[in-house]
Structures are given as C-alpha cells and as structure tokens.
Design a protein around this motif. Structure first.
Motif, PDB file in Angstrom:
ATOM      1  N   LEU A 162      19.231 -22.403  -9.905  1.00 44.71           N
ATOM      2  CA  LEU A 162      19.350 -23.537 -10.828  1.00 44.71           C
ATOM      3  C   LEU A 162      18.110 -23.718 -11.698  1.00 44.71           C
ATOM      4  CD1 LEU A 162      21.155 -26.251  -8.659  1.00 44.71           C
ATOM      5  CD2 LEU A 162      22.140 -24.716 -10.385  1.00 44.71           C
ATOM      6  N   SER A 163      16.938 -23.449 -11.128  1.00 45.85           N
ATOM      7  CA  SER A 163      15.705 -23.633 -11.911  1.00 45.85           C
ATOM      8  C   SER A 163      15.438 -22.441 -12.832  1.00 45.85           C
ATOM      9  CB  SER A 163      14.504 -23.849 -10.984  1.00 45.85           C
ATOM     10  OG  SER A 163      14.175 -22.661 -10.298  1.00 45.85           O
ATOM     11  N   GLY A 164      16.082 -21.329 -12.551  1.00 43.60           N
ATOM     12  CA  GLY A 164      15.878 -20.139 -13.379  1.00 43.60           C
ATOM     13  C   GLY A 164      14.605 -19.387 -13.036  1.00 43.60           C
ATOM     14  N   GLU A 165      13.920 -19.812 -11.989  1.00 43.06           N
ATOM     15  CA  GLU A 165      12.672 -19.160 -11.573  1.00 43.06           C
ATOM     16  C   GLU A 165      12.550 -19.253 -10.064  1.00 43.06           C
ATOM     17  OE1 GLU A 165       7.915 -20.098 -11.801  1.00 43.06           O
ATOM     18  OE2 GLU A 165       9.145 -20.728 -13.503  1.00 43.06           O
ATOM     19  N   ARG A 166      12.231 -18.142  -9.450  1.00 45.66           N
ATOM     20  CA  ARG A 166      12.083 -18.147  -7.988  1.00 45.66           C
ATOM     21  C   ARG A 166      10.902 -19.003  -7.563  1.00 45.66           C
ATOM     22  NH1 ARG A 166      13.515 -12.008  -6.746  1.00 45.66           N
ATOM     23  NH2 ARG A 166      15.740 -12.340  -6.504  1.00 45.66           N
ATOM     24  N   TYR A 167      11.193 -19.902  -6.630  1.00 48.96           N
ATOM     25  CA  TYR A 167      10.189 -20.735  -5.974  1.00 48.96           C
ATOM     26  C   TYR A 167       9.438 -21.660  -6.930  1.00 48.96           C
ATOM     27  CZ  TYR A 167      11.561 -17.226  -2.666  1.00 48.96           C
ATOM     28  OH  TYR A 167      12.325 -16.383  -1.900  1.00 48.96           O
ATOM     29  N   LYS A 168      10.081 -22.004  -8.048  1.00 47.29           N
ATOM     30  CA  LYS A 168       9.509 -23.018  -8.939  1.00 47.29           C
ATOM     31  C   LYS A 168       9.513 -24.352  -8.206  1.00 47.29           C
ATOM     32  CE  LYS A 168      10.093 -25.086 -13.504  1.00 47.29           C
ATOM     33  NZ  LYS A 168      10.884 -25.022 -14.762  1.00 47.29           N
ATOM     34  N   MET A 169      10.598 -24.603  -7.477  1.00 50.16           N
ATOM     35  CA  MET A 169      10.718 -25.773  -6.605  1.00 50.16           C
ATOM     36  C   MET A 169      10.916 -25.246  -5.189  1.00 50.16           C
ATOM     37  SD  MET A 169      13.287 -28.256  -8.767  1.00 50.16           S
ATOM     38  CE  MET A 169      14.550 -27.002  -8.979  1.00 50.16           C
ATOM     39  N   VAL A 170      10.156 -25.787  -4.240  1.00 50.74           N
ATOM     40  CA  VAL A 170      10.256 -25.349  -2.854  1.00 50.74           C
ATOM     41  C   VAL A 170      10.457 -26.591  -1.986  1.00 50.74           C
ATOM     42  CG1 VAL A 170       9.097 -24.123  -0.967  1.00 50.74           C
ATOM     43  CG2 VAL A 170       8.726 -23.397  -3.335  1.00 50.74           C
ATOM     44  N   THR A 171      11.505 -26.575  -1.180  1.00 52.55           N
ATOM     45  CA  THR A 171      11.796 -27.731  -0.336  1.00 52.55           C
ATOM     46  C   THR A 171      10.776 -27.856   0.796  1.00 52.55           C
ATOM     47  OG1 THR A 171      13.221 -26.530   1.207  1.00 52.55           O
ATOM     48  CG2 THR A 171      14.282 -27.465  -0.769  1.00 52.55           C
ATOM     49  N   LYS A 172      10.706 -29.045   1.347  1.00 50.59           N
ATOM     50  CA  LYS A 172       9.837 -29.304   2.501  1.00 50.59           C
ATOM     51  C   LYS A 172      10.226 -28.394   3.666  1.00 50.59           C
ATOM     52  CE  LYS A 172      10.524 -32.687   5.354  1.00 50.59           C
ATOM     53  NZ  LYS A 172      10.838 -33.820   6.104  1.00 50.59           N
ATOM     54  N   GLU A 173      11.533 -28.191   3.841  1.00 47.12           N
ATOM     55  CA  GLU A 173      12.011 -27.339   4.932  1.00 47.12           C
ATOM     56  C   GLU A 173      11.643 -25.879   4.696  1.00 47.12           C
ATOM     57  OE1 GLU A 173      14.052 -31.127   4.875  1.00 47.12           O
ATOM     58  OE2 GLU A 173      13.857 -29.643   3.301  1.00 47.12           O
ATOM     59  N   SER A 174      11.714 -25.431   3.444  1.00 51.63           N
ATOM     60  CA  SER A 174      11.299 -24.049   3.135  1.00 51.63           C
ATOM     61  C   SER A 174       9.820 -23.871   3.439  1.00 51.63           C
ATOM     62  CB  SER A 174      11.569 -23.716   1.662  1.00 51.63           C
ATOM     63  OG  SER A 174      12.949 -23.596   1.413  1.00 51.63           O
TER      64      SER A 174
ATOM     65  N   VAL B 296       3.659 -12.988   1.354  1.00 52.49           N
ATOM     66  CA  VAL B 296       2.431 -13.776   1.197  1.00 52.49           C
ATOM     67  C   VAL B 296       2.382 -14.451  -0.169  1.00 52.49           C
ATOM     68  CG1 VAL B 296      -0.094 -13.652   1.192  1.00 52.49           C
ATOM     69  CG2 VAL B 296       1.204 -12.306   2.833  1.00 52.49           C
ATOM     70  N   GLU B 297       2.858 -13.774  -1.209  1.00 54.24           N
ATOM     71  CA  GLU B 297       2.854 -14.365  -2.555  1.00 54.24           C
ATOM     72  C   GLU B 297       3.767 -15.593  -2.615  1.00 54.24           C
ATOM     73  OE1 GLU B 297       3.803 -11.302  -5.376  1.00 54.24           O
ATOM     74  OE2 GLU B 297       2.138 -10.036  -4.713  1.00 54.24           O
ATOM     75  N   VAL B 298       4.894 -15.535  -1.950  1.00 54.55           N
ATOM     76  CA  VAL B 298       5.818 -16.675  -1.919  1.00 54.55           C
ATOM     77  C   VAL B 298       5.173 -17.827  -1.157  1.00 54.55           C
ATOM     78  CG1 VAL B 298       8.050 -17.494  -1.037  1.00 54.55           C
ATOM     79  CG2 VAL B 298       7.885 -15.271  -2.180  1.00 54.55           C
ATOM     80  N   ARG B 299       4.532 -17.494  -0.057  1.00 51.86           N
ATOM     81  CA  ARG B 299       3.841 -18.519   0.732  1.00 51.86           C
ATOM     82  C   ARG B 299       2.773 -19.204  -0.127  1.00 51.86           C
ATOM     83  NH1 ARG B 299       2.038 -16.083   6.103  1.00 51.86           N
ATOM     84  NH2 ARG B 299       4.042 -16.720   6.946  1.00 51.86           N
ATOM     85  N   GLN B 300       2.010 -18.431  -0.876  1.00 51.49           N
ATOM     86  CA  GLN B 300       0.976 -18.995  -1.743  1.00 51.49           C
ATOM     87  C   GLN B 300       1.584 -19.828  -2.861  1.00 51.49           C
ATOM     88  OE1 GLN B 300      -1.130 -15.427  -2.840  1.00 51.49           O
ATOM     89  NE2 GLN B 300      -2.500 -15.524  -1.053  1.00 51.49           N
ATOM     90  N   LYS B 301       2.677 -19.345  -3.441  1.00 52.04           N
ATOM     91  CA  LYS B 301       3.350 -20.091  -4.511  1.00 52.04           C
ATOM     92  C   LYS B 301       3.860 -21.435  -3.997  1.00 52.04           C
ATOM     93  CE  LYS B 301       6.357 -19.402  -8.433  1.00 52.04           C
ATOM     94  NZ  LYS B 301       7.180 -18.488  -9.201  1.00 52.04           N
ATOM     95  N   ALA B 302       4.204 -21.486  -2.707  1.00 53.54           N
ATOM     96  CA  ALA B 302       4.657 -22.731  -2.083  1.00 53.54           C
ATOM     97  C   ALA B 302       3.489 -23.635  -1.722  1.00 53.54           C
ATOM     98  CB  ALA B 302       5.484 -22.420  -0.835  1.00 53.54           C
ATOM     99  N   GLY B 303       2.259 -23.175  -1.980  1.00 51.09           N
ATOM    100  CA  GLY B 303       1.078 -23.995  -1.714  1.00 51.09           C
ATOM    101  C   GLY B 303       0.620 -23.977  -0.273  1.00 51.09           C
ATOM    102  N   ILE B 304       0.913 -22.895   0.425  1.00 48.88           N
ATOM    103  CA  ILE B 304       0.541 -22.781   1.839  1.00 48.88           C
ATOM    104  C   ILE B 304      -0.571 -21.754   1.977  1.00 48.88           C
ATOM    105  CG2 ILE B 304       1.362 -22.196   4.153  1.00 48.88           C
ATOM    106  CD1 ILE B 304       4.214 -22.888   3.040  1.00 48.88           C
ATOM    107  N   SER B 305      -1.692 -22.183   2.538  1.00 50.93           N
ATOM    108  CA  SER B 305      -2.799 -21.252   2.755  1.00 50.93           C
ATOM    109  C   SER B 305      -2.617 -20.548   4.098  1.00 50.93           C
ATOM    110  CB  SER B 305      -4.134 -22.011   2.748  1.00 50.93           C
ATOM    111  OG  SER B 305      -4.245 -22.815   3.903  1.00 50.93           O
ATOM    112  N   GLU B 306      -3.311 -19.455   4.279  1.00 51.52           N
ATOM    113  CA  GLU B 306      -3.238 -18.710   5.538  1.00 51.52           C
ATOM    114  C   GLU B 306      -3.702 -19.563   6.723  1.00 51.52           C
ATOM    115  OE1 GLU B 306      -1.888 -15.660   6.416  1.00 51.52           O
ATOM    116  OE2 GLU B 306      -1.096 -15.819   4.386  1.00 51.52           O
ATOM    117  N   ASP B 307      -4.631 -20.497   6.460  1.00 59.52           N
ATOM    118  CA  ASP B 307      -5.125 -21.376   7.525  1.00 59.52           C
ATOM    119  C   ASP B 307      -4.038 -22.307   8.058  1.00 59.52           C
ATOM    120  OD1 ASP B 307      -7.602 -20.235   7.175  1.00 59.52           O
ATOM    121  OD2 ASP B 307      -8.398 -21.876   5.961  1.00 59.52           O
TER     122      ASP B 307
END
Length: 171
Positions: free
Chosen positions: A54-66, A83-94
């Motif tokens: 729907l957004s036309g871009e992968r992981y532009k919007m990421v749910t809390k559950e994702s 790892v790139e998807v995790r970073q795009k979702a704002g999640i650090s390795e820590d």
C-alpha cells in the motif's frame, strides 16, 4: 491470514492489490528470518506485506508487532533477519534479544498473591487475577460475598419483601 489480508485491503479500498500482497509475503518472511506462518507471526508478516504494498515502498511503515518480531520478542526465528530491514525499522543491534524473551520478565506471582490475598482462595484465583484483574476482582468479590437469596413472598410478609427489594435497589 488470508481473510485478514482481504479485510485490510478492503478497508484501504485496494482489493486489486491482493496478488501483489501475496507476492510480497515471501519477501517479508525472508527479511524477518523465516518465522513460521502460524498466529501471531503469520498475521505480523501478512500485515507488513500489506503495508509494503500500500505504501509503495518496503518498510516505509513498520508496525509495532513487526519491530517486536525483528527484535526477537517472539523468540528466535529459524533464519537470519535482514540487518538492513532491522535498521530501517529503527532497531539497533543492542536492542536485539538473544536469550529466551520470557527470561527478561521479572517474576510476578508473589506480587499478585499479595494483591489478591483478601479475595483469592486458591492458586487458580491468583492466576485469574493476574491475567484478568478487573474481571477476576469482580468475580471473586461476588463469589466470596454472595447476595442473600430473596425471601419468599407470602401474604404475611409482602410489605417486608417490598422494603427489602427497595433497599437492595438503592445499593
């Protein structure tokens, strides 16, 4: 899972995107480390696929559950998380959980035993209170203090019964 996808697409007036979502699901699943497609992870993957389409871009919007799935809150996934998807979702390795997620939850049973001590008569009562505090409290209070049975009405006590009934309504 499929009925949820259809429902989400219908709400967005985008039922025509159904086959695009079906193509997106394996991509999301791969990025998320191949979680099993059973509830709740199937719903998480499906919802993320809908958002991507729907957004036309992968992981532009990421749910809390994702984000939770990408962090490891649902347990270890069989594959490697992108790892790139995790970073795009704002999640650090820590932030990634590498142990059993339940081990991060402090034991609470003793706290609930203390809170429910005046109501609970068994461990089942305490567990009910821990899971459903409002409902269990009301249930346990009523179970522990049942209302007296209404007196049988006869001609000789009709006025007395009427008074008791009115008093009960005023509570």
């Amino acid at each position: 899972m499929l009925s949820n996808l259809l429902s989400q697409l219908k709400q967005a007036n985008a039922e025509d995107k159904y086959y695009d979502v079906l193509k997106e699901i394996p991509e999301v699943r791969k990025d998320f480390g191949y979680p099993p497609l059973v509830t709740p992870t199937s719903q998480i993957v499906g919802t993320q696929a809908v958002l991507n389409v729907l957004s036309g871009e992968r992981y532009k919007m990421v749910t809390k559950e994702s984000k939770g799935l990408l962090k490891g809150e649902y347990g270890k996934v069989p594959g490697e998380v992108n790892v790139e998807v995790r970073q795009k979702a704002g999640i650090s390795e820590d932030e990634v959980i590498t142990c059993r997620p339940a081990d991060l939850i402090a034991p609470e049973l003793e706290k609930y035993k203390e809170e429910a001590k005046d109501l609970a008569k068994s461990e089942e009562d305490v567990l009910s209170y821990a899971l459903f505090p409002q409902v269990a409290t009301k249930f346990l209070e009523e179970r522990n203090n049942p209302k007296p049975a209404e007196p049988e009405k006869t001609e000789s006590n009709e006025d007395e019964v009427r008074v008791l009934y009115v008093q009960d309504l005023s509570k």
